[in-house]
Design an enzyme around this catalytic site. Structure first.
Site, mmCIF file in Angstrom:
data_model
loop_
_atom_site.group_PDB
_atom_site.id
_atom_site.type_symbol
_atom_site.label_atom_id
_atom_site.label_comp_id
_atom_site.label_asym_id
_atom_site.label_seq_id
_atom_site.Cartn_x
_atom_site.Cartn_y
_atom_site.Cartn_z
ATOM 1 N N ARG A 35 -11.994 63.183 -81.036
ATOM 2 C CA ARG A 35 -10.883 64.140 -81.100
ATOM 3 C C ARG A 35 -9.519 63.468 -81.030
ATOM 4 N NH1 ARG A 35 -12.525 68.327 -76.480
ATOM 5 N NH2 ARG A 35 -13.200 66.379 -75.532
ATOM 6 N N ASN A 57 -13.517 67.440 -84.324
ATOM 7 C CA ASN A 57 -13.701 68.170 -83.076
ATOM 8 C C ASN A 57 -14.907 69.089 -83.199
ATOM 9 O OD1 ASN A 57 -13.513 69.646 -80.707
ATOM 10 N ND2 ASN A 57 -11.316 70.060 -80.915
ATOM 11 N N TYR A 153 -23.531 75.128 -70.499
ATOM 12 C CA TYR A 153 -24.050 73.859 -71.002
ATOM 13 C C TYR A 153 -25.570 73.911 -71.140
ATOM 14 C CZ TYR A 153 -24.705 68.785 -71.319
ATOM 15 O OH TYR A 153 -25.043 67.522 -71.732
ATOM 16 N N ILE A 186 -26.769 60.184 -66.755
ATOM 17 C CA ILE A 186 -26.377 58.878 -67.265
ATOM 18 C C ILE A 186 -25.003 58.545 -66.676
ATOM 19 C CG2 ILE A 186 -25.944 57.509 -69.342
ATOM 20 C CD1 ILE A 186 -28.845 58.618 -69.036
ATOM 21 N N ALA A 195 -17.526 63.180 -59.588
ATOM 22 C CA ALA A 195 -17.338 62.687 -58.219
ATOM 23 C C ALA A 195 -15.926 62.986 -57.728
ATOM 24 C CB ALA A 195 -17.604 61.188 -58.165
#
Length: 268
Positions: A35, A57, A153, A186, A195
């Site tokens: 993008r 995109n 998701y 991953i 985090a």
């Protein structure tokens, strides 16, 4: 081979490592798509002279047909391999909400509508590839982990997995194979973002997520890229419709039996 790799401009992510793996394996040309034009330019510079940059995109499925047309023109009318990676992982950490309909629409565009349009636009070229055309989608193990906060998701990736199998069957005798890799956690830069959003040190959060896997660690982008390379290559010539788990054995266990992970979800 001539390759088009979506979501490949970030050196910390699977798409970039997939582009690099294809180049290292001897690809004639690889088009890097992202993008951000500046990030694309940097990726092309780092990948070398056989890499070509384009902006695109996945949130805009209506632009995917023209993107393929332009990419094929840049590669002299050839396309052997299509890799589709990227797309708003980790919902609640990256601006999507399980309570907003628009978030579900965004993820359907990224994971289903754009990959479908890309594959259909690429088919006429892939079907003429000397060693057979190959489509590899980077999906996820998320559909097997029904985490409520990441519902947009999870649901979109489940639909994408069905799309892979549907297209594989549709093109089964047309010289085009369609497969997907299903990574678990991953350690890309998205894990670092998660985090930060949780106010947990990256090393601690990486260990928390890694401990959920039977192998007691997270995967690396290169490990996923290795699987992408195999599915993209003639080495997997009798493989289509495969949803290949790259998950450190996560599918062997019940994810919700991990107290440290389960305790994160507070529910509404």
């Amino acid at each position: 081979s001539h390759c088009l790799v979506l979501g490949s401009s970030d050196p910390g992510c699977v798409g970039y490592h997939s582009a690099k793996a294809l180049l290292d394996a001897g690809a004639a040309q690889v088009i890097v798509v992202g993008r951000d034009a500046e990030k694309v330019d940097k990726a092309v510079t780092s990948l070398g002279s056989k890499a070509i940059g384009m902006t695109g995109n996945l949130r805009e499925p209506e632009t995917m047909t023209s993107l393929v047309t332009e990419a094929v023109e840049k590669m002299g009318g050839k396309l052997d391999i299509l890799v589709i990676s990227g797309g708003n992982g980790g919902s609640e950490y990256l601006g999507l909400s399980s309570d907003e309909l628009e978030s579900y629409r965004i993820m359907q565009d990224v994971a289903v509508h754009s990959p479908m349009m890309l594959t259909k636009a690429a088919f006429p070229y892939l079907s003429k590839a000397d060693h057979g055309g190959s489509v590899v989608m980077v999906s996820s193990m998320a559909p097997l982990v029904p985490w409520p906060d990441t519902a947009p998701y999870n649901i979109a990736r489940a639909a994408q997995n069905t799309l892979v199998e549907t297209l594989a069957f549709q093109y089964r005798t047309s010289n085009v194979r369609v497969n997907a890799v299903l990574p678990s956690c991953i350690h890309t830069n998205f894990l670092d973002i998660m985090a930060e959003k949780k106010n947990i040190p990256v090393t601690d959060y990486a260990k928390l997520r890694g401990d959920a896997h039977p192998m007691k660690r997270n995967g690396t982008p290169q490990e996923v890229a290795n699987a992408v390379l195999w599915l993209a290559s003639p080495a997997s010539s009798f493989t289509t419709g495969e949803l290949l788990k790259i998950d450190g054995g996560l599918h062997l266990s019940n994810w919700f039996n991990v107290p440290k992970i389960l305790s994160e979800y507070k529910g509404k």
